[in-house]
Design a protein around this motif. Structure first.
Motif, PDB file in Angstrom:
ATOM      1  N   GLY A  28      84.907  -5.171 -10.094  1.00 51.62           N
ATOM      2  CA  GLY A  28      84.142  -6.408 -10.094  1.00 51.62           C
ATOM      3  C   GLY A  28      84.253  -7.138 -11.409  1.00 51.62           C
ATOM      4  N   GLU A  29      83.115  -7.431 -12.022  1.00 51.29           N
ATOM      5  CA  GLU A  29      83.069  -8.177 -13.269  1.00 51.29           C
ATOM      6  C   GLU A  29      82.331  -7.374 -14.332  1.00 51.29           C
ATOM      7  N   ASN A  30      82.455  -7.779 -15.592  1.00 52.43           N
ATOM      8  CA  ASN A  30      81.765  -7.093 -16.680  1.00 52.43           C
ATOM      9  C   ASN A  30      80.272  -7.033 -16.420  1.00 52.43           C
ATOM     10  N   THR A  31      79.675  -5.914 -16.776  1.00 51.43           N
ATOM     11  CA  THR A  31      78.242  -5.749 -16.596  1.00 51.43           C
ATOM     12  C   THR A  31      77.477  -6.437 -17.731  1.00 51.43           C
ATOM     13  N   ALA A  32      76.154  -6.372 -17.668  1.00 51.59           N
ATOM     14  CA  ALA A  32      75.317  -7.106 -18.620  1.00 51.59           C
ATOM     15  C   ALA A  32      75.313  -6.488 -20.017  1.00 51.59           C
ATOM     16  N   GLY A  33      75.548  -5.196 -20.131  1.00 51.85           N
ATOM     17  CA  GLY A  33      75.594  -4.573 -21.446  1.00 51.85           C
ATOM     18  C   GLY A  33      74.236  -4.223 -22.006  1.00 51.85           C
ATOM     19  N   LYS A  34      73.416  -3.518 -21.205  1.00 52.79           N
ATOM     20  CA  LYS A  34      72.092  -3.135 -21.697  1.00 52.79           C
ATOM     21  C   LYS A  34      71.967  -1.615 -21.731  1.00 52.79           C
ATOM     22  N   ASN A  35      72.219  -1.051 -22.904  1.00 53.28           N
ATOM     23  CA  ASN A  35      72.013   0.381 -23.091  1.00 53.28           C
ATOM     24  C   ASN A  35      70.685   0.658 -23.784  1.00 53.28           C
ATOM     25  N   LEU A  36      69.834  -0.336 -23.832  1.00 51.53           N
ATOM     26  CA  LEU A  36      68.533  -0.227 -24.498  1.00 51.53           C
ATOM     27  C   LEU A  36      67.436   0.090 -23.490  1.00 51.53           C
ATOM     28  N   PHE A  37      66.397   0.748 -23.954  1.00 46.23           N
ATOM     29  CA  PHE A  37      65.204   0.917 -23.130  1.00 46.23           C
ATOM     30  C   PHE A  37      64.011   0.336 -23.860  1.00 46.23           C
ATOM     31  N   GLY A  38      62.998  -0.042 -23.089  1.00 49.02           N
ATOM     32  CA  GLY A  38      61.851  -0.699 -23.697  1.00 49.02           C
ATOM     33  C   GLY A  38      60.553  -0.387 -22.994  1.00 49.02           C
ATOM     34  N   SER A  39      59.511  -1.038 -23.437  1.00 50.08           N
ATOM     35  CA  SER A  39      58.184  -0.819 -22.887  1.00 50.08           C
ATOM     36  C   SER A  39      57.443  -2.142 -22.758  1.00 50.08           C
ATOM     37  N   LEU A  40      56.757  -2.310 -21.665  1.00 51.13           N
ATOM     38  CA  LEU A  40      55.848  -3.442 -21.495  1.00 51.13           C
ATOM     39  C   LEU A  40      54.484  -3.008 -22.011  1.00 51.13           C
ATOM     40  N   ILE A  41      54.025  -3.646 -23.071  1.00 51.18           N
ATOM     41  CA  ILE A  41      52.816  -3.202 -23.763  1.00 51.18           C
ATOM     42  C   ILE A  41      51.734  -4.268 -23.656  1.00 51.18           C
ATOM     43  N   SER A  42      50.570  -3.844 -23.204  1.00 50.14           N
ATOM     44  CA  SER A  42      49.423  -4.742 -23.123  1.00 50.14           C
ATOM     45  C   SER A  42      48.447  -4.429 -24.254  1.00 50.14           C
ATOM     46  N   ASP A  43      47.495  -5.322 -24.467  1.00 49.99           N
ATOM     47  CA  ASP A  43      46.474  -5.131 -25.493  1.00 49.99           C
ATOM     48  C   ASP A  43      45.455  -4.107 -24.994  1.00 49.99           C
TER      49      ASP A  43
END
Length: 484
Positions: free
Chosen positions: A362-377
């Motif tokens: 297919g085509e090149n992927t997005a390139g996200k090898n990062l992980f994260g967190s959705l943080i609320s107050d």
């Protein structure tokens, strides 16, 4: 460390602005500006909280500007941008929102939508008129109920031809729309008399869009084909419904003797890490629950914290035991990709590579090898929330070289630009055809006379609400850190 009431871990493509990598024919969308009623005084409090969060957990916390150098009276959107490390090339994903509940719902696959996913392209030499080519219609959505399907072409909304100037407003501002379909005629896209009326509704998307088995007994090939659109384990009523649906599909693949697998992730930009593990554990060859699926690297403070709490291997995550694993019958897996293939999808590709041949098409992927967190107050003073990149992942061989704007380059570069799009499972569909070709499966005669036009889509994976898909890899459970 901060004492978070909730720290749900996510891997996501969140907030990537539509899709990167525009070409000279690209249509630039109108900008929809978010508004809120937060006062300047509240801005200062929100911004102070944002800095505290980033200074604690952000992967690049050592690169933050001095807090004293920043203007705390700016909107949190503007303030947060000052904190992001190398936005264009490194951290393309951290973001801030003024409605964390709505974003959490979208992360869980719940959205108020028509239920269409599409690519756009100019259809005239003057680069004036555009068409929306439907690449996917969400099961159970208003669009599906009305009769729209993959391969349909939308030319007009409420009687108005789509153009660069109006497509955002036409497809996002109205709760109900009347769409006019187009058709390919003598290499031109022309309007038809076919119209559909659709009204937005709240939809929980089933990520299993399509599956089938293609039997080629003369060639000794039994091909399993799965289209999977996001990594979500279940819905509110059944937290494991969709993971169990995956297991049932692979039970069918196993019973039918599938010995080639095509995993279609071109529409999938992420999801819960538990579901990524479920899928990979159903596919991997000679894997066990003692073998590493992926590893995490946090900032130095959190590496020390996790290893102190859980030991030296605290950030290694293993495959899980799956009864319906078909890896013993596979020597390879084919994965179909696009620019929107991201995060959890890329993790599955990377995580399987140490154990089997992963052939990407297919085509090149997005390139996200990062992980994260959705943080609320944790004090619940506002609805503002931060989606913060906490670190990056690697596979069992410590490989993690795709975290760039170029992403993963496929083994076979094939542009998904022939329209109208063929149905999923059609052996002549562009990307599936390439996979079958590599397997040695010859072209079959089409069941009907079909024509196709090659266009240059300038945006991929747009949804009818025109929000980038915040598809994630979400790590199950609640993480509570303590001050220490």
């Amino acid at each position: 460390m901060l004492n978070y009431k909730k720290l749900n871990l996510f891997f996501a493509l969140a907030f990537a602005v539509l899709v990167a990598g525009c070409k000279d024919k690209d249509v630039q969308p109108d900008v929809l500006t978010a508004t809120d009623s937060t006062s300047v005084t509240d801005y200062k409090a929100v911004n102070a909280w944002l800095y505290e969060v980033m200074d604690d957990a952000y992967f690049w916390y050592k690169n933050l500007p001095a807090e004293s150098s920043l203007d705390p009276s700016q909107t949190p959107y503007d303030y947060f941008e000052k904190l992001v490390y190398q936005r264009q090339t490194v951290d393309r994903f951290s973001a801030v929102t003024d409605d964390i509940d709505a974003l959490q719902n979208e992360f869980n696959g719940v959205s108020r939508i028509f239920g269409i996913s599409y690519s756009l392209s100019y259809i005239d030499d003057g680069n004036s008129n555009i068409a929306a080519f439907l690449n996917y219609v969400v099961k159970g959505s208003p669009a599906a109920a009305a009769g729209l399907k993959r391969g349909d072409i939308i030319l007009k909304v409420n009687g108005t031809q789509l153009t660069q100037a109006n497509y955002v407003s036409l497809l996002s501002s109205n709760e109900t729309v009347n769409v006019t379909l187009g058709a390919l005629q003598d290499s031109k896209i022309v309007a038809t008399n076919t119209t559909y009326s659709i009204t937005k509704a709240e939809v929980t998307e089933d990520p299993v869009a399509f599956s089938t088995v293609i039997s080629k007994p003369a060639l000794g090939k039994t091909v399993g084909y799965l289209v999977y659109t996001q990594f979500v384990p279940g819905n509110a009523a059944d937290a494991s419904q969709y993971d169990n649906e995956l297991r049932q599909i692979f039970a069918d693949f196993k019973a039918k003797g599938v010995n080639e697998l095509v995993l279609d992730l071109r529409l999938n930009s992420g999801g819960y890490i538990s579901s990524a593990n479920t899928l990979a554990s159903l596919i991997g060859k000679n894997i066990t629950a003692s073998k590493i699926f992926y590893k995490e690297q946090w900032n130095d403070k959190y590496i020390a914290y996790w290893q102190k709490a859980n030991g030296a291997n605290a950030l290694n995550y293993n495959f899980q035991a799956e009864t319906n694993n078909i890896g013993s019958n596979l020597n390879r897996v084919f994965v179909l990709t696009s620019n929107g293939t991201a995060s959890a999808s890329e993790l599955v590709i990377n995580g399987l590579k140490p154990y089997m041949n992963v052939v990407t098409i297919g085509e090149n992927t997005a390139g996200k090898n990062l992980f994260g967190s959705l943080i609320s107050d944790d004090k619940e003073r506002w609805k503002w929330g931060a989606y913060v990149m906490l670190g990056q992942t690697a596979n069992a061989n410590n490989e993690s070289d795709y975290g760039t704007v170029d992403g993963m380059t496929p083994d076979y570069v094939v542009e998904d630009s022939k329209v109208p799009y063929s149905a999923f499972g059609d052996e002549n569909e562009t990307l599936l055809r390439k996979a079958l070709e590599v397997m040695g499966v010859p072209v079959v005669a089409a069941g009907r006379v079909a024509t196709a036009k090659t266009v240059e889509p300038f945006r991929k994976l747009l949804r009818d609400d025109l929000q980038p898909r915040k598809n994630l890899m979400i790590k199950d459970g609640i993480l509570k850190t303590t001050n220490q």
